[in-house]
Design an enzyme around this catalytic site. Structure first.
Site, PDB file in Angstrom:
ATOM      1  N   LYS A  29       0.840  -1.212   0.000  1.00 33.12           N
ATOM      2  CA  LYS A  29       0.000   0.000   0.000  1.00 33.12           C
ATOM      3  C   LYS A  29       0.873   1.260   0.000  1.00 33.12           C
ATOM      4  O   LYS A  29       0.634   2.186  -0.776  1.00 33.12           O
ATOM      5  CB  LYS A  29      -0.890   0.000   1.248  1.00 33.12           C
ATOM      6  CG  LYS A  29      -1.563   1.325   1.527  1.00 33.12           C
ATOM      7  CD  LYS A  29      -2.467   1.257   2.720  1.00 33.12           C
ATOM      8  CE  LYS A  29      -1.835   1.601   4.045  1.00 33.12           C
ATOM      9  NZ  LYS A  29      -1.535   3.027   4.246  1.00 33.12           N
ATOM     10  N   ASN A  30       1.881   1.281   0.871  1.00 31.62           N
ATOM     11  CA  ASN A  30       2.667   2.507   1.027  1.00 31.62           C
ATOM     12  C   ASN A  30       3.657   2.743  -0.111  1.00 31.62           C
ATOM     13  O   ASN A  30       4.331   3.775  -0.145  1.00 31.62           O
ATOM     14  CB  ASN A  30       3.367   2.525   2.386  1.00 31.62           C
ATOM     15  CG  ASN A  30       2.369   2.762   3.517  1.00 31.62           C
ATOM     16  OD1 ASN A  30       1.204   3.046   3.268  1.00 31.62           O
ATOM     17  ND2 ASN A  30       2.832   2.626   4.749  1.00 31.62           N
ATOM     18  N   CYS A 123      -5.038  12.665  12.718  1.00 36.23           N
ATOM     19  CA  CYS A 123      -5.575  11.347  12.437  1.00 36.23           C
ATOM     20  C   CYS A 123      -5.537  10.506  13.699  1.00 36.23           C
ATOM     21  O   CYS A 123      -5.061  10.965  14.737  1.00 36.23           O
ATOM     22  CB  CYS A 123      -4.855  10.696  11.272  1.00 36.23           C
ATOM     23  SG  CYS A 123      -3.285  10.027  11.714  1.00 36.23           S
ATOM     24  N   ARG A 128       0.162  14.667  12.778  1.00 35.18           N
ATOM     25  CA  ARG A 128       1.115  14.353  11.701  1.00 35.18           C
ATOM     26  C   ARG A 128       1.329  15.605  10.856  1.00 35.18           C
ATOM     27  O   ARG A 128       0.712  15.789   9.811  1.00 35.18           O
ATOM     28  CB  ARG A 128       0.590  13.189  10.853  1.00 35.18           C
ATOM     29  CG  ARG A 128       0.547  11.902  11.652  1.00 35.18           C
ATOM     30  CD  ARG A 128      -0.217  10.821  10.950  1.00 35.18           C
ATOM     31  NE  ARG A 128       0.552  10.125   9.941  1.00 35.18           N
ATOM     32  CZ  ARG A 128       0.064   9.113   9.233  1.00 35.18           C
ATOM     33  NH1 ARG A 128      -1.166   8.703   9.409  1.00 35.18           N
ATOM     34  NH2 ARG A 128       0.812   8.513   8.328  1.00 35.18           N
ATOM     35  N   PRO A 129       2.233  16.483  11.306  1.00 38.86           N
ATOM     36  CA  PRO A 129       2.455  17.735  10.571  1.00 38.86           C
ATOM     37  C   PRO A 129       3.105  17.492   9.201  1.00 38.86           C
ATOM     38  O   PRO A 129       3.575  16.381   8.924  1.00 38.86           O
ATOM     39  CB  PRO A 129       3.414  18.504  11.481  1.00 38.86           C
ATOM     40  CG  PRO A 129       4.010  17.506  12.396  1.00 38.86           C
ATOM     41  CD  PRO A 129       3.104  16.321  12.466  1.00 38.86           C
ATOM     42  N   ASP A 312       4.315   0.617  12.105  1.00 41.34           N
ATOM     43  CA  ASP A 312       3.094   0.016  11.538  1.00 41.34           C
ATOM     44  C   ASP A 312       2.890  -1.440  11.970  1.00 41.34           C
ATOM     45  O   ASP A 312       1.864  -2.041  11.655  1.00 41.34           O
ATOM     46  CB  ASP A 312       3.112   0.106  10.000  1.00 41.34           C
ATOM     47  CG  ASP A 312       2.826   1.524   9.520  1.00 41.34           C
ATOM     48  OD1 ASP A 312       2.469   2.383  10.341  1.00 41.34           O
ATOM     49  OD2 ASP A 312       2.959   1.772   8.298  1.00 41.34           O
ATOM     50  N   ARG A 405      -8.890  -0.434   4.187  1.00 38.51           N
ATOM     51  CA  ARG A 405      -7.947   0.574   3.691  1.00 38.51           C
ATOM     52  C   ARG A 405      -6.556  -0.010   3.498  1.00 38.51           C
ATOM     53  O   ARG A 405      -5.776   0.525   2.706  1.00 38.51           O
ATOM     54  CB  ARG A 405      -7.848   1.747   4.680  1.00 38.51           C
ATOM     55  CG  ARG A 405      -9.105   2.558   4.807  1.00 38.51           C
ATOM     56  CD  ARG A 405      -8.850   3.770   5.667  1.00 38.51           C
ATOM     57  NE  ARG A 405      -7.657   4.488   5.204  1.00 38.51           N
ATOM     58  CZ  ARG A 405      -7.028   5.413   5.891  1.00 38.51           C
ATOM     59  NH1 ARG A 405      -7.460   5.767   7.075  1.00 38.51           N
ATOM     60  NH2 ARG A 405      -5.961   6.009   5.402  1.00 38.51           N
TER      61      ARG A 405
HETATM   62  C1  UD1 Z   1       4.306   6.907   6.486  1.00 38.13           C
HETATM   63  C2  UD1 Z   1       3.406   5.710   6.290  1.00 38.13           C
HETATM   64  C3  UD1 Z   1       2.810   5.258   7.616  1.00 38.13           C
HETATM   65  C4  UD1 Z   1       3.929   5.008   8.629  1.00 38.13           C
HETATM   66  C5  UD1 Z   1       4.853   6.217   8.724  1.00 38.13           C
HETATM   67  C6  UD1 Z   1       6.070   5.971   9.607  1.00 38.13           C
HETATM   68  C7  UD1 Z   1       2.578   6.052   4.038  1.00 38.13           C
HETATM   69  C8  UD1 Z   1       1.429   6.367   3.162  1.00 38.13           C
HETATM   70  N1  UD1 Z   1       2.346   6.071   5.355  1.00 38.13           N
HETATM   71  O1  UD1 Z   1       3.511   7.959   6.986  1.00 38.13           O
HETATM   72  O2  UD1 Z   1       2.075   4.068   7.398  1.00 38.13           O
HETATM   73  O3  UD1 Z   1       3.351   4.772   9.899  1.00 38.13           O
HETATM   74  O4  UD1 Z   1       5.342   6.569   7.422  1.00 38.13           O
HETATM   75  O5  UD1 Z   1       6.774   4.874   9.155  1.00 38.13           O
HETATM   76  O6  UD1 Z   1       3.660   5.755   3.581  1.00 38.13           O
HETATM   77  N2  UD1 Z   1       6.754  14.491  11.011  1.00 38.13           N
HETATM   78  C9  UD1 Z   1       6.921  15.808  11.413  1.00 38.13           C
HETATM   79  N3  UD1 Z   1       6.861  16.783  10.457  1.00 38.13           N
HETATM   80  C10 UD1 Z   1       6.619  16.505   9.143  1.00 38.13           C
HETATM   81  C11 UD1 Z   1       6.447  15.160   8.749  1.00 38.13           C
HETATM   82  C12 UD1 Z   1       6.522  14.175   9.712  1.00 38.13           C
HETATM   83  O7  UD1 Z   1       7.106  16.095  12.591  1.00 38.13           O
HETATM   84  O8  UD1 Z   1       6.555  17.442   8.349  1.00 38.13           O
HETATM   85  C13 UD1 Z   1       6.830  13.415  12.032  1.00 38.13           C
HETATM   86  C14 UD1 Z   1       5.518  12.650  12.206  1.00 38.13           C
HETATM   87  O9  UD1 Z   1       4.636  13.337  13.068  1.00 38.13           O
HETATM   88  C15 UD1 Z   1       6.023  11.350  12.783  1.00 38.13           C
HETATM   89  C16 UD1 Z   1       7.360  11.148  12.073  1.00 38.13           C
HETATM   90  O10 UD1 Z   1       7.728  12.420  11.571  1.00 38.13           O
HETATM   91  O11 UD1 Z   1       6.247  11.499  14.154  1.00 38.13           O
HETATM   92  C17 UD1 Z   1       7.321  10.161  10.929  1.00 38.13           C
HETATM   93  O12 UD1 Z   1       6.248  10.501  10.064  1.00 38.13           O
HETATM   94  P1  UD1 Z   1       6.356  10.223   8.499  1.00 38.13           P
HETATM   95  O13 UD1 Z   1       7.535   9.370   8.226  1.00 38.13           O
HETATM   96  O14 UD1 Z   1       6.245  11.522   7.787  1.00 38.13           O
HETATM   97  O15 UD1 Z   1       5.029   9.391   8.257  1.00 38.13           O
HETATM   98  P2  UD1 Z   1       4.076   9.448   6.994  1.00 38.13           P
HETATM   99  O16 UD1 Z   1       4.875   9.683   5.763  1.00 38.13           O
HETATM  100  O17 UD1 Z   1       2.930  10.350   7.289  1.00 38.13           O
END
Ligand code: UD1
Length: 433
Positions: A29-30, A123, A128-129, A312, A405
């Site tokens: 999926k990811n 969410c 998740r910023p 995950d 999903r």
């Molecule tokens: C992706 C995955 C999700 C997985 C996550 C972490 C997809 C579609 N989803 O989510 O299933 O749980 O990686 O492996 O691929 N963060 C910030 N600022 C930002 C972006 C992120 O602080 O601008 C923080 C998030 O709050 C979190 C951490 O970074 O604590 C990791 O998040 P991130 O790797 O961005 O997760 P996603 O890409 O949303």
């Protein structure tokens, strides 16, 4: 196209039966979500194979269709003609359903030098910023503003720069990478996420003519090209989280089985943890065999970015640890609030204490007891199904819409492993059955 099997439905589980047999893993999926977004960068039709039939995939296809792309989904193959895309604004109606829709920002900005995408909300696994995405795009020369909940990005031209992420965010690495493929000169991204799904996106873009080099640990070097086009269909990698979930389901129920069509090397840290605690695991080139013992040692787990233990798989692992022979601790370093499923496990008799980002699990040989429970996100819901499969008696796991999903043919695959599961209306009471 994906039909919702029965939104608002629940899974009735008769627990206590060891799962046995073989389960084949679907496409990731990811990987599918960012790669479908990345198709927007192509100047010809893109064909993607091994795409799982999931609600999230269906939703991202709807986002692209609303932008003007022609999309077809047939038997695991998605065909996307992005040449007719005539809008650079993604609609809130689609984006609000799934955060990954924010990944159209990078490709739209690269292609049109203009993109408007609603800010994804909070969410069920915590805040998740997206500042890591937008700040990096600014460093490539984009103006990025937030107005009435919509992120507007624009640039006269994007110019390569060196960008160091504060956090190795998966989404930020993917979004910024896609925004940089046409940027003038060289972009260096440092402290990138290295999840296999990020690598899959990189390989997909390279297969279309992008000039991307993995230059050392967490470092990508992107030299801007003029155009991307697909020469042959691209096949996405297997879903390591789906594979891990079935391994945990088999191990938790003291079953024995094989997970096939997967890449065991994507699960090394996870499999080592299981193995070290006394759960027999064997790996082949594309398969993993597991046997669930009656008892195994407790674990200490901290989730970390890849190659660390994946967040995950955190909830599903906590379900397993309710039967470890002692006290385990699981700390989620990535999503500290990702424990909304714990009170539901406690209702089934699990002895878990929550403190900050850490769950302390008192393993017990007493079986969990079946109960009606409510899942609120994909992996939390999977954890509750695993707990229900381990438990004495019947459970009703509400929240099937979350499982749709992230897990292709979830019920069918569990049934093939011998689980006693069926889809029921959410109003069903355990005693009705
Ligand atoms: C992706 C995955 C999700 C997985 C996550 C972490 C997809 C579609 N989803 O989510 O299933 O749980 O990686 O492996 O691929 N963060 C910030 N600022 C930002 C972006 C992120 O602080 O601008 C923080 C998030 O709050 C979190 C951490 O970074 O604590 C990791 O998040 P991130 O790797 O961005 O997760 P996603 O890409 O949303």
């Amino acid at each position: 196209m994906v039909k919702s099997v029965n939104s608002g439905s629940a899974i009735l589980v008769e627990g206590g039966k060891p799962l046995k047999g073989t389960v084949a893993i679907s496409g990731a999926k990811n990987s599918a979500l960012p790669i479908i977004c990345g198709s927007l960068l192509s100047s010809n039709t893109v064909v993607l194979e091994n795409i799982p039939l999931l609600k999230d995939v269906y939703w991202i296809i709807e986002v692209l269709t609303a932008l003007g792309a022609r999309c077809e989904f047939n038997n695991g193959t998605v065909t996307i003609d992005p040449t007719k895309v005539n809008s650079y604004s993604a609609s809130y109606e689609f984006v609000r359903r799934m955060r990954a829709s924010f990944l159209v920002l990078g490709p739209l900005l690269a292609r049109f030098k203009k993109a408007s995408v609603p800010l994804p909300g909070g969410c069920n696994i915590g805040p998740r910023p997206v500042s890591e995405h937008t700040e990096a795009m600014k460093q490539l020369g984009a103006n990025v503003d937030l107005d009435k909940g919509i992120v507007h990005a624009s640039a006269k031209k994007l110019v390569g720069a060196t960008v160091a992420f504060n956090i190795p965010s998966v989404g930020a690495t993917e979004n910024v990478l896609m925004s940089a493929v046409f940027a003038e000169g060289t972009t260096v991204l440092e402290n990138c996420a290295e999840e296999p799904e990020v690598e899959d996106l990189v390989n997909f873009l390279i297969s279309m003519g992008a000039d991307i080099e993995k230059a050392g640990s967490r470092r990508l070097v992107i030299r801007g090209v003029k155009e991307l086009s697909q020469k042959s269909p691209y096949r996405i990698i297997p879903d390591r989280i789906e594979a891990g979930t079935y391994i945990l389901a088999i191990a938790s129920t003291a079953g024995e089985g094989k997970v096939i069509n997967c890449n065991p090397h994507h699960l090394t840290t996870f499999l080592d943890k299981l193995s070290d605690s006394g759960i027999p695991i064997e790996i082949g080139e594309r398969e993993i065999w597991v046997k669930g013992p009656e008892t195994f040692s407790p674990m200490i787990i901290h989730t970390h970015p890849y190659p660390g233990f994946p967040t995950d798989l955190q909830p599903q692992t906590v379900a397993l640890l309710t039967k470890a022979s002692g006290v385990s601790s699981v700390t989620d370093e990535i999503f500290p609030q990702r424990f909304s499923y714990v009170p539901e496990l406690q209702r089934m008799g699990a002895k878990i204490e929550l403190g900050g980002s850490k769950a302390t699990i008192h393993g017990s040989t007493d079986k969990l007891t079946g109960a009606p429970v409510q899942g609120t996100d994909i992996r939390g819901c999977a954890a509750l199904v695993i707990a229900a499969l381990m438990a004495k008696g019947k459970s009703i796991v509400n929240g099937f819409e979350h499982l749709e999903r992230g897990y292709e043919n979830f019920l069918e695959k569990l049934l093939a492993l011998g689980a006693e599961v069926s889809l029921v209306d959410r109003s069903t009471k355990i005693n009705d059955k």
